[in-house]
Design a protein around this motif. Structure first.
Motif, PDB file in Angstrom:
ATOM      1  N   ALA A  79       0.840  -1.198   0.000  1.00  0.00           N
ATOM      2  CA  ALA A  79       0.000   0.000   0.000  1.00  0.00           C
ATOM      3  C   ALA A  79       0.870   1.241   0.000  1.00  0.00           C
ATOM      4  CB  ALA A  79      -0.923   0.004   1.225  1.00  0.00           C
ATOM      5  N   GLY A  80       0.525   2.210  -0.843  1.00  0.00           N
ATOM      6  CA  GLY A  80       1.261   3.461  -0.902  1.00  0.00           C
ATOM      7  C   GLY A  80       0.335   4.641  -0.684  1.00  0.00           C
ATOM      8  N   ILE A  81       0.869   5.705  -0.099  1.00  0.00           N
ATOM      9  CA  ILE A  81       0.078   6.914   0.119  1.00  0.00           C
ATOM     10  C   ILE A  81       0.897   8.116  -0.334  1.00  0.00           C
ATOM     11  CG2 ILE A  81       0.791   7.253   2.532  1.00  0.00           C
ATOM     12  CD1 ILE A  81      -2.216   8.001   3.048  1.00  0.00           C
ATOM     13  N   LEU A  82       0.270   8.945  -1.189  1.00  0.00           N
ATOM     14  CA  LEU A  82       0.951  10.080  -1.799  1.00  0.00           C
ATOM     15  C   LEU A  82       0.454  11.398  -1.222  1.00  0.00           C
ATOM     16  CD1 LEU A  82       0.792   8.818  -5.500  1.00  0.00           C
ATOM     17  CD2 LEU A  82       2.812   8.839  -4.028  1.00  0.00           C
ATOM     18  N   THR A  83       1.029  12.477  -1.729  1.00  0.00           N
ATOM     19  CA  THR A  83       0.683  13.821  -1.287  1.00  0.00           C
ATOM     20  C   THR A  83      -0.824  14.056  -1.252  1.00  0.00           C
ATOM     21  OG1 THR A  83       1.023  16.171  -1.770  1.00  0.00           O
ATOM     22  CG2 THR A  83       0.882  14.699  -3.649  1.00  0.00           C
ATOM     23  N   GLY A  84      -1.285  14.776  -0.253  1.00  0.00           N
ATOM     24  CA  GLY A  84      -2.713  15.066  -0.159  1.00  0.00           C
ATOM     25  C   GLY A  84      -3.050  15.735   1.160  1.00  0.00           C
ATOM     26  N   MET A  85      -4.115  16.521   1.140  1.00  0.00           N
ATOM     27  CA  MET A  85      -4.542  17.230   2.340  1.00  0.00           C
ATOM     28  C   MET A  85      -5.419  16.330   3.204  1.00  0.00           C
ATOM     29  SD  MET A  85      -6.583  20.874   2.471  1.00  0.00           S
ATOM     30  CE  MET A  85      -5.312  21.610   1.444  1.00  0.00           C
ATOM     31  N   GLY A  86      -5.317  16.463   4.512  1.00  0.00           N
ATOM     32  CA  GLY A  86      -6.180  15.721   5.419  1.00  0.00           C
ATOM     33  C   GLY A  86      -5.550  14.427   5.898  1.00  0.00           C
ATOM     34  N   GLU A 109       9.715  15.962   1.491  1.00  0.00           N
ATOM     35  CA  GLU A 109      10.436  16.863   0.586  1.00  0.00           C
ATOM     36  C   GLU A 109       9.804  16.923  -0.801  1.00  0.00           C
ATOM     37  OE1 GLU A 109      12.750  15.771   3.958  1.00  0.00           O
ATOM     38  OE2 GLU A 109      11.814  14.478   2.447  1.00  0.00           O
ATOM     39  N   THR A 110       9.115  15.851  -1.217  1.00  0.00           N
ATOM     40  CA  THR A 110       8.548  15.828  -2.566  1.00  0.00           C
ATOM     41  C   THR A 110       7.036  15.973  -2.583  1.00  0.00           C
ATOM     42  OG1 THR A 110       8.425  13.397  -2.603  1.00  0.00           O
ATOM     43  CG2 THR A 110      10.459  14.411  -3.412  1.00  0.00           C
ATOM     44  N   MET A 116      -1.766  13.674   4.216  1.00  0.00           N
ATOM     45  CA  MET A 116      -2.110  12.262   4.350  1.00  0.00           C
ATOM     46  C   MET A 116      -0.898  11.388   4.701  1.00  0.00           C
ATOM     47  SD  MET A 116      -4.713  12.399   1.112  1.00  0.00           S
ATOM     48  CE  MET A 116      -4.762  10.637   0.776  1.00  0.00           C
ATOM     49  N   PRO A 117       0.246  11.548   4.011  1.00  0.00           N
ATOM     50  CA  PRO A 117       1.407  10.737   4.400  1.00  0.00           C
ATOM     51  C   PRO A 117       1.892  11.038   5.821  1.00  0.00           C
ATOM     52  CG  PRO A 117       1.711  11.675   2.213  1.00  0.00           C
ATOM     53  CD  PRO A 117       0.525  12.351   2.804  1.00  0.00           C
ATOM     54  N   ARG A 118       1.850  12.311   6.211  1.00  0.00           N
ATOM     55  CA  ARG A 118       2.317  12.677   7.553  1.00  0.00           C
ATOM     56  C   ARG A 118       1.492  11.987   8.633  1.00  0.00           C
ATOM     57  NH1 ARG A 118       0.257  15.916  11.138  1.00  0.00           N
ATOM     58  NH2 ARG A 118      -1.154  16.879   9.624  1.00  0.00           N
ATOM     59  N   LEU A 132       9.108  11.031  -4.699  1.00  0.00           N
ATOM     60  CA  LEU A 132       8.126  10.722  -5.733  1.00  0.00           C
ATOM     61  C   LEU A 132       8.756  10.026  -6.933  1.00  0.00           C
ATOM     62  CD1 LEU A 132       5.229  10.903  -6.737  1.00  0.00           C
ATOM     63  CD2 LEU A 132       5.746  13.189  -7.630  1.00  0.00           C
ATOM     64  N   ASP A 133       9.946  10.467  -7.361  1.00  0.00           N
ATOM     65  CA  ASP A 133      10.551   9.878  -8.548  1.00  0.00           C
ATOM     66  C   ASP A 133      11.087   8.467  -8.314  1.00  0.00           C
ATOM     67  OD1 ASP A 133      12.613  10.712  -6.913  1.00  0.00           O
ATOM     68  OD2 ASP A 133      13.899  11.383  -8.564  1.00  0.00           O
ATOM     69  N   LYS A 134      11.146   8.045  -7.037  1.00  0.00           N
ATOM     70  CA  LYS A 134      11.603   6.684  -6.718  1.00  0.00           C
ATOM     71  C   LYS A 134      10.444   5.803  -6.232  1.00  0.00           C
ATOM     72  CE  LYS A 134      16.112   7.507  -7.157  1.00  0.00           C
ATOM     73  NZ  LYS A 134      16.124   8.937  -7.370  1.00  0.00           N
ATOM     74  N   PHE A 135       9.254   6.350  -6.188  1.00  0.00           N
ATOM     75  CA  PHE A 135       8.128   5.658  -5.566  1.00  0.00           C
ATOM     76  C   PHE A 135       7.791   4.348  -6.279  1.00  0.00           C
ATOM     77  CE2 PHE A 135       4.014   5.304  -3.453  1.00  0.00           C
ATOM     78  CZ  PHE A 135       4.263   5.910  -2.231  1.00  0.00           C
TER      79      PHE A 135
END
Length: 199
Positions: A79-86, A109-110, A116-118, A132-135
């Motif tokens: 499971a992966g989680i990317l940039t996002g609010m909330g 940093e990216t 969401m990731p935090r 992000l470029d290594k995700f």
């Protein structure tokens, strides 16, 4: 649609999810916006379950709803989680990781918005972080590590708690990656955008 715009840019086939559609390798499914949650059902054959339920974590479709629907097969999940609010997806990722899934979060940093990731990290849901470029590469690496390796390590650690779990898991993961290096190269080539396209 968003799926139609993405499809020509990447090697996997990107499609809008349809209720009952089987999950197959080489395909990316995107939830229809607004009306349905995209859940996962089944055991031997996994299928899409478009569920027209209430908002979950303030959203529909919801990442939490999808992640929680996969907890019965967490040992097979990356499971992966990317940039996002909330915080949508944070609780579901915690549950998946505790049930045996491998999890990855986008690095601060990216991220455009490190929301969401935090929160997922604060709850203990993120196993590792990646730019992000290594995700994509990190997901492939996690997907290749045999489930048996992790299970054997955990059993060993229960008997030998004085051993450092991070050292042991890292050593076994390295061994698994070496054994599957040629397969990883094949997967990376297969998932890279076609020549002349953008990633």
């Amino acid at each position: 649609s968003f799926a139609a715009r993405l499809n020509p840019l990447v090697a996997p086939e990107v499609r809008l999810a349809v209720d009952g559609m089987p999950l197959i390798p080489g395909q990316v499914l995107i939830a229809p916006g607004g009306a349905y949650h995209l859940n996962i059902e089944g055991s031997s054959t996994l299928r899409v379950n478009l569920f027209a339920g209430p908002l979950v974590s303030g959203h529909r479709p919801s990442v939490d709803s999808m992640f929680l629907s996969a907890r019965h097969m967490a040992h097979k999940v990356v499971a992966g989680i990317l940039t996002g609010m909330g915080r949508d997806g944070a609780e579901g990722m915690r549950v998946l990781r505790e049930a045996g899934a491998k999890t990855i979060g986008q690095s601060k940093e990216t991220c455009v918005v490190f929301g969401m990731p935090r929160v997922a990290g604060e709850l203990g849901g993120v196993e590792r972080w990646a730019d992000l470029d290594k995700f994509g590469q990190e997901i492939l690496q996690l997907a290749e590590t045999p489930i048996g390796v992790r299970a054997e390590c955990l059993q060993f650690l229960k008997k030998r708690p004085q051993r450092n779990p991070h050292i042991l898991l890292k050593a076994n993961t390295r061994l698994a990656i070496r054994k599957t290096l040629s397969f990883r190269r094949f997967l990376v080539r297969a998932l890279l955008p076609a020549s002349g396209t953008q990633s």
